[in-house]
Design a protein around this motif. Sequence first.
Motif, PDB file in Angstrom:
ATOM      1  N   MET A 182      77.669  72.102 -58.902  1.00  0.00           N
ATOM      2  CA  MET A 182      76.367  72.359 -58.934  1.00  0.00           C
ATOM      3  C   MET A 182      75.354  73.962 -58.700  1.00  0.00           C
ATOM      4  O   MET A 182      75.843  73.811 -57.418  1.00  0.00           O
ATOM      5  CB  MET A 182      75.542  71.504 -59.473  1.00  0.00           C
ATOM      6  N   ALA A 183      74.413  74.447 -58.945  1.00  0.00           N
ATOM      7  CA  ALA A 183      74.378  75.315 -58.742  1.00  0.00           C
ATOM      8  C   ALA A 183      73.137  75.944 -59.063  1.00  0.00           C
ATOM      9  O   ALA A 183      72.835  76.272 -60.383  1.00  0.00           O
ATOM     10  CB  ALA A 183      75.262  76.685 -58.186  1.00  0.00           C
ATOM     11  N   LEU A 184      72.085  76.295 -58.639  1.00  0.00           N
ATOM     12  CA  LEU A 184      71.120  77.194 -58.676  1.00  0.00           C
ATOM     13  C   LEU A 184      71.451  78.635 -59.155  1.00  0.00           C
ATOM     14  O   LEU A 184      71.727  79.225 -58.236  1.00  0.00           O
ATOM     15  CB  LEU A 184      69.873  76.567 -57.819  1.00  0.00           C
ATOM     16  N   ASN A 185      70.819  79.508 -60.139  1.00  0.00           N
ATOM     17  CA  ASN A 185      70.314  81.516 -60.323  1.00  0.00           C
ATOM     18  C   ASN A 185      72.369  80.975 -59.859  1.00  0.00           C
ATOM     19  O   ASN A 185      72.044  83.087 -59.448  1.00  0.00           O
ATOM     20  CB  ASN A 185      69.710  81.347 -58.988  1.00  0.00           C
ATOM     21  N   VAL A 208      74.485  72.779 -68.536  1.00  0.00           N
ATOM     22  CA  VAL A 208      73.618  74.899 -68.167  1.00  0.00           C
ATOM     23  C   VAL A 208      71.865  74.801 -68.832  1.00  0.00           C
ATOM     24  O   VAL A 208      71.905  74.145 -69.193  1.00  0.00           O
ATOM     25  CB  VAL A 208      74.710  75.955 -68.423  1.00  0.00           C
ATOM     26  N   PHE A 209      71.490  75.029 -67.684  1.00  0.00           N
ATOM     27  CA  PHE A 209      70.012  75.341 -67.896  1.00  0.00           C
ATOM     28  C   PHE A 209      69.290  76.371 -67.544  1.00  0.00           C
ATOM     29  O   PHE A 209      69.669  77.198 -66.557  1.00  0.00           O
ATOM     30  CB  PHE A 209      69.361  74.049 -67.680  1.00  0.00           C
ATOM     31  N   LEU A 210      68.642  77.371 -68.931  1.00  0.00           N
ATOM     32  CA  LEU A 210      68.248  78.835 -68.781  1.00  0.00           C
ATOM     33  C   LEU A 210      66.615  78.697 -68.927  1.00  0.00           C
ATOM     34  O   LEU A 210      66.201  78.308 -70.035  1.00  0.00           O
ATOM     35  CB  LEU A 210      69.255  79.300 -69.356  1.00  0.00           C
ATOM     36  N   PHE A 217      70.539  76.988 -64.163  1.00  0.00           N
ATOM     37  CA  PHE A 217      71.006  75.560 -63.294  1.00  0.00           C
ATOM     38  C   PHE A 217      72.300  75.378 -64.148  1.00  0.00           C
ATOM     39  O   PHE A 217      72.245  75.365 -65.253  1.00  0.00           O
ATOM     40  CB  PHE A 217      70.308  74.516 -63.097  1.00  0.00           C
ATOM     41  N   THR A 218      73.663  75.364 -63.399  1.00  0.00           N
ATOM     42  CA  THR A 218      74.377  74.810 -63.734  1.00  0.00           C
ATOM     43  C   THR A 218      75.447  73.237 -62.936  1.00  0.00           C
ATOM     44  O   THR A 218      74.877  73.346 -61.881  1.00  0.00           O
ATOM     45  CB  THR A 218      75.442  75.850 -63.973  1.00  0.00           C
ATOM     46  N   ILE A 219      75.899  72.798 -63.162  1.00  0.00           N
ATOM     47  CA  ILE A 219      76.674  72.048 -62.563  1.00  0.00           C
ATOM     48  C   ILE A 219      78.087  70.646 -63.771  1.00  0.00           C
ATOM     49  O   ILE A 219      77.408  70.785 -65.566  1.00  0.00           O
ATOM     50  CB  ILE A 219      75.358  70.088 -62.525  1.00  0.00           C
ATOM     51  N   PRO A 220      78.725  70.706 -63.912  1.00  0.00           N
ATOM     52  CA  PRO A 220      80.001  69.873 -64.648  1.00  0.00           C
ATOM     53  C   PRO A 220      79.740  68.719 -64.351  1.00  0.00           C
ATOM     54  O   PRO A 220      78.960  67.865 -63.717  1.00  0.00           O
ATOM     55  CB  PRO A 220      81.121  70.255 -63.283  1.00  0.00           C
ATOM     56  N   HIS A 221      80.242  68.253 -65.326  1.00  0.00           N
ATOM     57  CA  HIS A 221      80.349  66.469 -65.743  1.00  0.00           C
ATOM     58  C   HIS A 221      80.718  65.809 -64.913  1.00  0.00           C
ATOM     59  O   HIS A 221      80.330  64.719 -64.820  1.00  0.00           O
ATOM     60  CB  HIS A 221      80.527  66.420 -67.308  1.00  0.00           C
ATOM     61  N   THR A 256      72.658  63.534 -59.423  1.00  0.00           N
ATOM     62  CA  THR A 256      74.100  64.852 -58.867  1.00  0.00           C
ATOM     63  C   THR A 256      74.745  64.875 -57.896  1.00  0.00           C
ATOM     64  O   THR A 256      74.131  64.283 -56.698  1.00  0.00           O
ATOM     65  CB  THR A 256      73.789  66.329 -59.157  1.00  0.00           C
ATOM     66  N   VAL A 257      75.954  64.877 -57.531  1.00  0.00           N
ATOM     67  CA  VAL A 257      76.989  64.783 -56.790  1.00  0.00           C
ATOM     68  C   VAL A 257      77.428  66.355 -56.595  1.00  0.00           C
ATOM     69  O   VAL A 257      77.396  67.183 -57.024  1.00  0.00           O
ATOM     70  CB  VAL A 257      77.923  64.169 -57.071  1.00  0.00           C
ATOM     71  N   PRO A 258      77.215  66.534 -55.200  1.00  0.00           N
ATOM     72  CA  PRO A 258      77.310  67.960 -54.240  1.00  0.00           C
ATOM     73  C   PRO A 258      79.027  68.137 -54.843  1.00  0.00           C
ATOM     74  O   PRO A 258      79.963  67.226 -54.576  1.00  0.00           O
ATOM     75  CB  PRO A 258      77.477  68.301 -52.844  1.00  0.00           C
ATOM     76  N   LEU A 259      79.183  69.145 -54.990  1.00  0.00           N
ATOM     77  CA  LEU A 259      80.743  70.448 -55.330  1.00  0.00           C
ATOM     78  C   LEU A 259      81.446  70.361 -54.034  1.00  0.00           C
ATOM     79  O   LEU A 259      81.131  70.297 -53.165  1.00  0.00           O
ATOM     80  CB  LEU A 259      80.734  71.923 -55.815  1.00  0.00           C
ATOM     81  N   THR A 260      82.870  69.996 -54.382  1.00  0.00           N
ATOM     82  CA  THR A 260      83.724  69.821 -53.382  1.00  0.00           C
ATOM     83  C   THR A 260      83.960  70.963 -52.691  1.00  0.00           C
ATOM     84  O   THR A 260      83.843  72.033 -53.179  1.00  0.00           O
ATOM     85  CB  THR A 260      85.102  69.242 -53.839  1.00  0.00           C
TER      86      THR A 260
END
Length: 209
Positions: free
Chosen positions: A1-4, A62-64, A82-86, A108-112
């Motif tokens: 998941m990440a911002l911007n 995804v959010f825009l 903003f985006t985050i995998p399921h 949310t769970v941080p990316l590996t």
Amino acid sequence: MALNVVMLERGTRYPVPLPNENFLYHCSGVKFELKLGDGYPGNSSAHKSPSGTAFVSNQRIVFLPKTTTHENSTNTGAVNSFTIPHANLRDSKFVQPLFGANRFEAQTVPLTGGQGNIPPHAALILSFNEGGGFDFAAIARKIAERMSETGTIPPHEEELPGYDGPPPPLPNSTPTSAPPPSSSAHPEDSAPSYPSDAPPGYEQWDSKS
């Protein structure tokens, strides 16, 4: 998941699909909140956007925002995307309060490997001020269920409806109403039947009994 970090189609406010990605649903008028920290004063912060568009694909959410904040803005809570995998969502739920807009909420769970720029203990909240939340949450739930069952991302060409109606009747199935009376039953006011091989005078004798 990440911002911007979401890439957009040239000249649009639509995210560029990832390989084998299919966007299944989107709705506008969505308020975005990403709450960070453990909830205690001094240990918490939030990224917010009052209105934008939420997308759900077979791979991610995804959010825009409706308007984009300049990259050099001093607003530390600014959200450009903003985006985050399921696979990085936990305990998702659809909330229908008595007052206010319906919400999709998830931990949310941080990316590996520490990828992304979101710390642990973050909560995603999407408020659907213009409707569409039920369908959005239903699709996200269905994807999560299939990923839990198969351990893989659903194929990009697979259709994922937002709502499953009642199952169709089985072929050659009988209706649920009461079955018709069997051939051995007779109505109360009908005359009795007689065997075809009855002896002569059987009908007359029976009528006199």
